[in-house]
Design a protein around this motif. Structure first.
Motif, mmCIF file in Angstrom:
data_model
loop_
_atom_site.group_PDB
_atom_site.id
_atom_site.type_symbol
_atom_site.label_atom_id
_atom_site.label_comp_id
_atom_site.label_asym_id
_atom_site.label_seq_id
_atom_site.Cartn_x
_atom_site.Cartn_y
_atom_site.Cartn_z
ATOM 1 N N GLU A 148 10.672 -1.145 0.870
ATOM 2 C CA GLU A 148 10.851 -1.237 -0.581
ATOM 3 C C GLU A 148 10.067 -2.403 -1.166
ATOM 4 O O GLU A 148 9.535 -2.317 -2.276
ATOM 5 N N MET A 149 10.009 -3.509 -0.429
ATOM 6 C CA MET A 149 9.208 -4.637 -0.918
ATOM 7 C C MET A 149 7.738 -4.252 -1.057
ATOM 8 O O MET A 149 7.076 -4.589 -2.044
ATOM 9 N N ALA A 150 7.235 -3.539 -0.049
ATOM 10 C CA ALA A 150 5.818 -3.182 -0.041
ATOM 11 C C ALA A 150 5.504 -2.052 -1.008
ATOM 12 O O ALA A 150 4.491 -2.097 -1.722
ATOM 13 N N VAL A 173 -3.874 -12.290 -2.604
ATOM 14 C CA VAL A 173 -3.819 -13.329 -1.579
ATOM 15 C C VAL A 173 -2.383 -13.413 -1.086
ATOM 16 O O VAL A 173 -1.474 -13.778 -1.842
ATOM 17 N N GLY A 174 -2.147 -13.047 0.168
ATOM 18 C CA GLY A 174 -0.799 -13.057 0.704
ATOM 19 C C GLY A 174 -0.682 -13.971 1.906
ATOM 20 O O GLY A 174 -1.604 -14.069 2.719
ATOM 21 N N HIS A 175 0.459 -14.629 1.999
ATOM 22 C CA HIS A 175 0.735 -15.473 3.164
ATOM 23 C C HIS A 175 1.858 -14.845 3.972
ATOM 24 O O HIS A 175 2.892 -14.441 3.431
ATOM 25 N N GLY A 182 0.950 -6.430 1.446
ATOM 26 C CA GLY A 182 -0.273 -5.896 0.863
ATOM 27 C C GLY A 182 -0.898 -4.829 1.736
ATOM 28 O O GLY A 182 -1.370 -3.792 1.245
ATOM 29 N N LEU A 183 -0.899 -5.046 3.045
ATOM 30 C CA LEU A 183 -1.439 -4.048 3.973
ATOM 31 C C LEU A 183 -0.583 -2.783 3.977
ATOM 32 O O LEU A 183 -1.110 -1.659 3.998
ATOM 33 N N MET A 184 0.727 -2.944 3.997
ATOM 34 C CA MET A 184 1.618 -1.787 3.997
ATOM 35 C C MET A 184 1.396 -0.935 2.751
ATOM 36 O O MET A 184 1.359 0.303 2.818
ATOM 37 N N TYR A 192 -4.165 1.888 -4.360
ATOM 38 C CA TYR A 192 -4.038 0.472 -4.685
ATOM 39 C C TYR A 192 -5.173 -0.355 -4.092
ATOM 40 O O TYR A 192 -5.403 -1.491 -4.519
ATOM 41 N N CYS A 193 -5.865 0.187 -3.115
ATOM 42 C CA CYS A 193 -7.056 -0.496 -2.617
ATOM 43 C C CYS A 193 -8.097 -0.641 -3.727
ATOM 44 O O CYS A 193 -8.894 -1.588 -3.723
#
Length: 394
Positions: A148-150, A173-175, A182-184, A192-193
């Motif tokens: 759900e977050m992704a 930019v993700g940590h 972001g990848l998911m 979204y890419c």
């Protein structure tokens, strides 16, 4: 009159029956543990805006925006390239603002001429409201996972930032977990890419075969089973008073910060003592409900019961995220001493992402949290060079 509510009984209802009152009681903490991002940013002389995006399943997510720099690129109303910063697990947007103007990533990017947006996933310090009548004191509030977050949170925040600014693309930019989300998203929804000029992944945790985090290793299972944590993780109302009692004075303050970092994220050669950093350690409670890490296949959608799997996925086993579907340019920032995103796991991730990975920048003495907590970091200069190469435009 029949059919009308009894106003006298409604008026006499105790505060204990009021969800808002119960939630206020649940959320109540000592004032010094309240998040101070607004005071933080104002004290450094930067503008700060608060925005709210609502997900398709009704969670209200708070975004923080620094639209202009302080001494440079500080003219209001000038369109700038949009950069979206997404925090990692147990953190919130203010991990990017906790230090000084030339030390924290958000300020450095704002001064460099970027329109800086910072997201907050559901359940953390800021994003604790819904439009469907759920509150954090209720178990149902926490019925979600990284899926759900992704697939709900990140697109809601990305779309909001793009719509508000009128930009066509942003740089993501993700940590840590923020990189993984972001990848998911891109793997599941490749459209979204096209909205991301570049994905910059700082310490991305996708595969965990070589993870050595003492804390998170407890939740991995050597017999190839995913790990799960239900409910609120490190809630401030419980941990804050303990921290205040044991860790508020020298020398225990330094001992506590070093110990927390070592156990959770590995040792750090670049963590500097800061009262604000010490409070921030437990000011970012985030939910980890039914999160799934698979030692062999990386992150997978959360498993349901067999019949639910068949209904949701068309198979008894949840499908893995296909990283080969990620087409946005990717730059990986990796720490050679990172015990959460180990170099071997980073290499496997890059292999599966294929040609989307344009390069990997390695930092020989970096551990997991140095990407956000190193006050003399080389990361901002490298990041700005990447953003200039893959500019989202304005």
């Amino acid at each position: 009159m029949d059919g009308l509510p009894d106003s006298s009984s409604a008026a006499s209802r105790s505060a204990a029956d009021d969800p808002e009152a119960l939630n206020a009681q649940y959320e109540a903490t000592l004032p010094q543990y309240k998040s101070r991002i607004y005071d933080q940013v104002a004290a450094r002389g930067y503008p700060l805006e608060r925005h709210a995006a609502v997900t398709t399943d009704g969670y209200e997510l708070v975004l923080h925006r620094i639209p202009d720099g302080k001494d440079r690129n500080n003219q209001p109303g000038v369109k700038k390239p949009v950069v979206f910063l997404q925090h990692g697990v147990t953190l919130a947007s203010d991990c990017f603002t906790v230090f000084g103007a030339n030390e924290s990533l958000a300020y450095i990017l704002a001064d460099a001429g970027y329109d800086v947006w910072m997201g907050n996933t559901r359940g953390n310090t800021y994003s604790r409201r819904t439009t469907k009548g759920l509150f954090p004191y209720q178990a149902e509030f926490w019925y979600f996972s990284m899926d759900e977050m992704a697939l709900n949170d990140v697109p809601a925040m990305v779309d909001y930032a793009l719509q508000h600014t009128g930009a066509r693309q942003l740089a993501y930019v993700g940590h840590s977990q923020g990189a993984t989300l972001g990848l998911m998203l891109c793997a599941s929804r490749p459209e979204y890419c096209q909205k991301m000029s570049v994905l910059v992944l700082m310490g991305p945790v996708v595969f965990v075969d070589y993870m050595q985090s003492s804390f998170l290793k407890v939740f991995t299972n050597e017999i190839n089973q995913p790990w799960r944590v239900s409910g609120e993780f490190l809630p401030n109302r419980l941990v804050g008073p303990v921290y205040q009692s044991l860790c508020s004075h020298w020398p225990m303050d330094e001992v506590c910060v070093a110990a927390i970092s070592f156990v959770s994220f590995g040792p750090s050669m670049h963590m500097y003592k800061s009262p604000e950093l010490e409070l921030r350690m437990f000011d970012h409670g985030i939910a980890c409900n039914v999160t799934t890490w698979h030692p062999l296949r990386g992150f997978e959608p959360k498993p349901f019961r067999e019949t639910c799997n068949a209904a949701a996925y068309g198979s008894r086993v949840p499908p893995a995220y296909d990283l080969s579907r990620v087409s946005a340019p990717i730059v990986i920032l990796a720490g050679d001493m990172d015990v959460m995103a180990a170099p071997e796991d980073i290499a496997e991730q890059a292999r599966r992402l294929g040609p989307a990975v344009k390069r990997t920048i390695s930092y020989p003495d970096y551990t997991h949290m140095d990407f956000v907590w190193d006050r003399n970091s080389k990361v901002p200069a490298d990041l700005i060079a990447v953003l200039q190469e893959y500019s989202p435009g304005s």
